[in-house]
Write a protein that holds these residues in place. Structure first.
Motif, PDB file in Angstrom:
ATOM      1  N   ASP A   1       0.822  -1.216   0.000  1.00 10.84           N
ATOM      2  CA  ASP A   1       0.000   0.000   0.000  1.00 10.84           C
ATOM      3  C   ASP A   1       0.855   1.265   0.000  1.00 10.84           C
ATOM      4  O   ASP A   1       0.312   2.375  -0.055  1.00 10.84           O
ATOM      5  N   HIS A   2       2.193   1.120   0.063  1.00 13.06           N
ATOM      6  CA  HIS A   2       3.077   2.286  -0.006  1.00 13.06           C
ATOM      7  C   HIS A   2       3.891   2.318  -1.293  1.00 13.06           C
ATOM      8  O   HIS A   2       4.596   3.298  -1.552  1.00 13.06           O
ATOM      9  N   THR A   3       3.822   1.242  -2.075  1.00 15.05           N
ATOM     10  CA  THR A   3       4.675   1.152  -3.270  1.00 15.05           C
ATOM     11  C   THR A   3       3.917   0.896  -4.569  1.00 15.05           C
ATOM     12  O   THR A   3       4.402   1.252  -5.640  1.00 15.05           O
ATOM     13  N   ALA A   4       2.743   0.283  -4.478  1.00 12.15           N
ATOM     14  CA  ALA A   4       2.035  -0.101  -5.708  1.00 12.15           C
ATOM     15  C   ALA A   4       1.717   1.110  -6.575  1.00 12.15           C
ATOM     16  O   ALA A   4       1.611   1.005  -7.797  1.00 12.15           O
ATOM     17  N   GLY A   5       1.575   2.290  -5.965  1.00 16.77           N
ATOM     18  CA  GLY A   5       1.273   3.503  -6.723  1.00 16.77           C
ATOM     19  C   GLY A   5       2.385   3.916  -7.669  1.00 16.77           C
ATOM     20  O   GLY A   5       2.151   4.692  -8.600  1.00 16.77           O
ATOM     21  N   LEU A   6       3.592   3.404  -7.449  1.00 14.56           N
ATOM     22  CA  LEU A   6       4.688   3.746  -8.365  1.00 14.56           C
ATOM     23  C   LEU A   6       4.363   3.300  -9.785  1.00 14.56           C
ATOM     24  O   LEU A   6       4.774   3.935 -10.757  1.00 14.56           O
ATOM     25  N   LEU A   7       3.607   2.199  -9.908  1.00 12.73           N
ATOM     26  CA  LEU A   7       3.227   1.718 -11.245  1.00 12.73           C
ATOM     27  C   LEU A   7       2.373   2.749 -11.976  1.00 12.73           C
ATOM     28  O   LEU A   7       2.394   2.830 -13.200  1.00 12.73           O
ATOM     29  N   ALA A   8       1.614   3.522 -11.207  1.00 12.96           N
ATOM     30  CA  ALA A   8       0.726   4.516 -11.818  1.00 12.96           C
ATOM     31  C   ALA A   8       1.455   5.817 -12.134  1.00 12.96           C
ATOM     32  O   ALA A   8       0.867   6.729 -12.705  1.00 12.96           O
ATOM     33  N   LEU A   9       2.733   5.917 -11.749  1.00 13.78           N
ATOM     34  CA  LEU A   9       3.503   7.137 -12.030  1.00 13.78           C
ATOM     35  C   LEU A   9       4.455   6.938 -13.206  1.00 13.78           C
ATOM     36  O   LEU A   9       5.319   7.764 -13.461  1.00 13.78           O
ATOM     37  N   ARG A  10       4.258   5.835 -13.951  1.00 14.26           N
ATOM     38  CA  ARG A  10       5.221   5.490 -14.996  1.00 14.26           C
ATOM     39  C   ARG A  10       5.188   6.458 -16.162  1.00 14.26           C
ATOM     40  O   ARG A  10       6.148   6.521 -16.944  1.00 14.26           O
ATOM     41  N   GLU A  11       4.112   7.256 -16.307  1.00  9.04           N
ATOM     42  CA  GLU A  11       4.068   8.204 -17.433  1.00  9.04           C
ATOM     43  C   GLU A  11       5.004   9.383 -17.224  1.00  9.04           C
ATOM     44  O   GLU A  11       5.285  10.128 -18.150  1.00  9.04           O
ATOM     45  N   GLY A  12       5.423   9.595 -15.977  1.00  6.69           N
ATOM     46  CA  GLY A  12       6.311  10.716 -15.700  1.00  6.69           C
ATOM     47  C   GLY A  12       7.734  10.381 -16.093  1.00  6.69           C
ATOM     48  O   GLY A  12       8.018   9.355 -16.710  1.00  6.69           O
ATOM     49  N   ALA A  13       8.628  11.276 -15.746  1.00  6.90           N
ATOM     50  CA  ALA A  13      10.026  11.040 -16.097  1.00  6.90           C
ATOM     51  C   ALA A  13      10.917  11.454 -14.948  1.00  6.90           C
ATOM     52  O   ALA A  13      10.754  12.533 -14.382  1.00  6.90           O
ATOM     53  N   ALA A  14      11.817  10.551 -14.610  1.00  6.27           N
ATOM     54  CA  ALA A  14      12.929  10.888 -13.738  1.00  6.27           C
ATOM     55  C   ALA A  14      12.526  11.382 -12.356  1.00  6.27           C
ATOM     56  O   ALA A  14      13.045  12.364 -11.856  1.00  6.27           O
ATOM     57  N   LEU A  15      11.589  10.698 -11.733  1.00  5.62           N
ATOM     58  CA  LEU A  15      11.344  10.963 -10.321  1.00  5.62           C
ATOM     59  C   LEU A  15      12.477  10.338  -9.517  1.00  5.62           C
ATOM     60  O   LEU A  15      12.884   9.206  -9.790  1.00  5.62           O
ATOM     61  N   ASP A  16      12.997  11.062  -8.539  1.00  7.30           N
ATOM     62  CA  ASP A  16      13.999  10.487  -7.647  1.00  7.30           C
ATOM     63  C   ASP A  16      13.295   9.642  -6.601  1.00  7.30           C
ATOM     64  O   ASP A  16      12.325  10.092  -5.973  1.00  7.30           O
ATOM     65  N   LEU A  17      13.770   8.423  -6.412  1.00 13.47           N
ATOM     66  CA  LEU A  17      13.104   7.476  -5.508  1.00 13.47           C
ATOM     67  C   LEU A  17      14.063   7.112  -4.389  1.00 13.47           C
ATOM     68  O   LEU A  17      15.133   6.561  -4.646  1.00 13.47           O
ATOM     69  N   PHE A  18      13.691   7.433  -3.166  1.00 12.23           N
ATOM     70  CA  PHE A  18      14.535   7.131  -2.004  1.00 12.23           C
ATOM     71  C   PHE A  18      13.838   6.082  -1.145  1.00 12.23           C
ATOM     72  O   PHE A  18      12.648   6.204  -0.858  1.00 12.23           O
TER      73      PHE A  18
ATOM     74  N   TYR B   1      10.343   2.250 -18.613  1.00 14.20           N
ATOM     75  CA  TYR B   1       9.602   3.513 -18.708  1.00 14.20           C
ATOM     76  C   TYR B   1      10.474   4.712 -18.329  1.00 14.20           C
ATOM     77  O   TYR B   1      10.096   5.855 -18.576  1.00 14.20           O
ATOM     78  N   GLY B   2      11.597   4.451 -17.677  1.00  9.93           N
ATOM     79  CA  GLY B   2      12.506   5.546 -17.312  1.00  9.93           C
ATOM     80  C   GLY B   2      11.895   6.540 -16.351  1.00  9.93           C
ATOM     81  O   GLY B   2      12.298   7.706 -16.313  1.00  9.93           O
ATOM     82  N   ALA B   3      10.909   6.103 -15.580  1.00  3.85           N
ATOM     83  CA  ALA B   3      10.161   7.043 -14.748  1.00  3.85           C
ATOM     84  C   ALA B   3      10.820   7.327 -13.411  1.00  3.85           C
ATOM     85  O   ALA B   3      10.510   8.321 -12.768  1.00  3.85           O
ATOM     86  N   VAL B   4      11.702   6.452 -12.993  1.00  4.43           N
ATOM     87  CA  VAL B   4      12.204   6.519 -11.625  1.00  4.43           C
ATOM     88  C   VAL B   4      13.718   6.372 -11.605  1.00  4.43           C
ATOM     89  O   VAL B   4      14.275   5.517 -12.291  1.00  4.43           O
ATOM     90  N   ARG B   5      14.367   7.250 -10.835  1.00  5.18           N
ATOM     91  CA  ARG B   5      15.810   7.105 -10.572  1.00  5.18           C
ATOM     92  C   ARG B   5      15.988   6.681  -9.130  1.00  5.18           C
ATOM     93  O   ARG B   5      15.634   7.427  -8.213  1.00  5.18           O
ATOM     94  N   TRP B   6      16.484   5.475  -8.919  1.00  6.61           N
ATOM     95  CA  TRP B   6      16.634   4.958  -7.551  1.00  6.61           C
ATOM     96  C   TRP B   6      17.860   5.589  -6.919  1.00  6.61           C
ATOM     97  O   TRP B   6      18.960   5.468  -7.420  1.00  6.61           O
ATOM     98  N   GLN B   7      17.666   6.254  -5.816  1.00  2.00           N
ATOM     99  CA  GLN B   7      18.744   6.993  -5.152  1.00  2.00           C
ATOM    100  C   GLN B   7      19.039   6.369  -3.794  1.00  2.00           C
ATOM    101  O   GLN B   7      18.128   5.885  -3.131  1.00  2.00           O
TER     102      GLN B   7
END
Ligand SMILES: [Zn+2]
Length: 297
Positions: free
Chosen positions: A91-108, A130-136
């Motif tokens: 319930d804290h991570t599944a929403g990342l799938l719905a943010l795939r249209e964006g680009a380059a969100l930093d993910l901590f 999808y290149g939506a997330v940069r794992w930091q």
């Protein structure tokens, strides 16, 4: 600093689709105005730069309900700069799938969670194309964006998500966050998942103008009493609000800090504004956060 509380329910929300406990029945009868979406927070210290804490399965509706998170006219640029995970719960991570249209969100996220999201629940691999997330890396202290929003992670516990129950990775698996505005000195603490009261949380509360804590369960045996089955609150990874060792005793008598509960399970009687439990909180000058609520510090 601005906080926007996007969602305030534990996993499943209120009402939960398959539940007719007293809380869900009341919420269903009262209608959407009292419903709670799954826990999520947005925080900002610089105009136009927002960070999410957790990405709930309700994230699309939560973003659409929050004008500050809209793209500027004529653009596809989001004011969202990144996401901080407190843990790896669905319930804290599944929403990342719905943010795939964006680009380059930093993910901590804590290192154990980052690793688990590559293997046990392989979000990293799913999102990579999808290149939506940069794992930091989540270090002890971060300065986000233009440096004004300072973030300190506070290790809470080694509670693993159910999908990673067998993992032997070293923790912490759950953290809380303290946010400091480097310009105004305002500070807030966000701890929506407290399996125990961790060393370091008391110190993190010092000087904070607002603290938002895990309000999943009112009492230790709430699941059993409200649904007829289920383990205790602590066994599910949440200190209850009331009773010996509960979090309310830690908040009582604190002056100069606004205290709120979030992440309410649908069994929690304090979700009902007319409940005795809510009166008990009011007498202690403690609030229950509401979906959409804004807090300025
Ligand atoms: Zn229910």
């Amino acid at each position: 600093m601005r906080l926007r509380v996007l969602g305030t329910a534990a996993g499943g929300g209120l009402p939960q689709w398959n539940c007719a406990c007293p809380g869900c029945t009341r919420a269903r009868a009262a209608g959407p105005a009292v419903w709670r979406t799954q826990e999520c927070l947005a925080v900002s210290a610089s105009p136009g730069d927002w960070y999410l804490v957790n990405a709930s399965p309700d994230i699309r509706a939560q973003i659409l309900a929050t004008p500050e998170l809209s793209p500027p006219p004529g653009t596809r640029r989001t004011p969202l700069r990144g996401v901080l995970l407190t843990d790896g719960e669905l319930d804290h991570t599944a929403g990342l799938l719905a943010l795939r249209e964006g680009a380059a969100l930093d993910l901590f996220a804590p290192a154990a969670v980052t690793a688990s999201l590559a293997e046990d629940f392989p979000l990293r691999g799913l999102l990579a194309p999808y290149g939506a997330v940069r794992w930091q890396p989540l270090t002890g202290g971060l300065a986000l964006g233009d440096g004004r929003l300072r973030v300190t992670a506070i290790p809470v516990s080694d509670k693993r998500p159910r999908y990673a129950a067998g993992s032997t990775r070293a923790g912490p698996w759950v953290v809380a966050y303290r946010f400091d505005d480097a310009v105004t000195g305002a500070a807030a603490v966000y701890a929506p998942s407290l399996a125990r009261w961790p060393r370091g949380l008391g110190a993190a509360l010092a000087g904070a103008g607002c603290v938002i804590l895990d309000g999943t369960f009112w009492s230790e045996d709430e699941m059993e009493r409200r649904t007829g089955h289920g383990p205790g609150a602590r066994a599910m990874g949440h200190l209850p609000i009331s009773g010996p060792g509960g979090t309310l005793a830690r908040l009582r008598g604190r002056t100069g800090v606004r205290c709120l509960y979030t992440h309410l399970n649908n069994t929690n009687p304090a979700a009902d504004p007319a409940s005795c439990e809510r009166s008990t909180l009011a007498a202690a000058l403690v609030e229950v956060a509401a979906d959409g609520q804004e807090i300025r510090l």
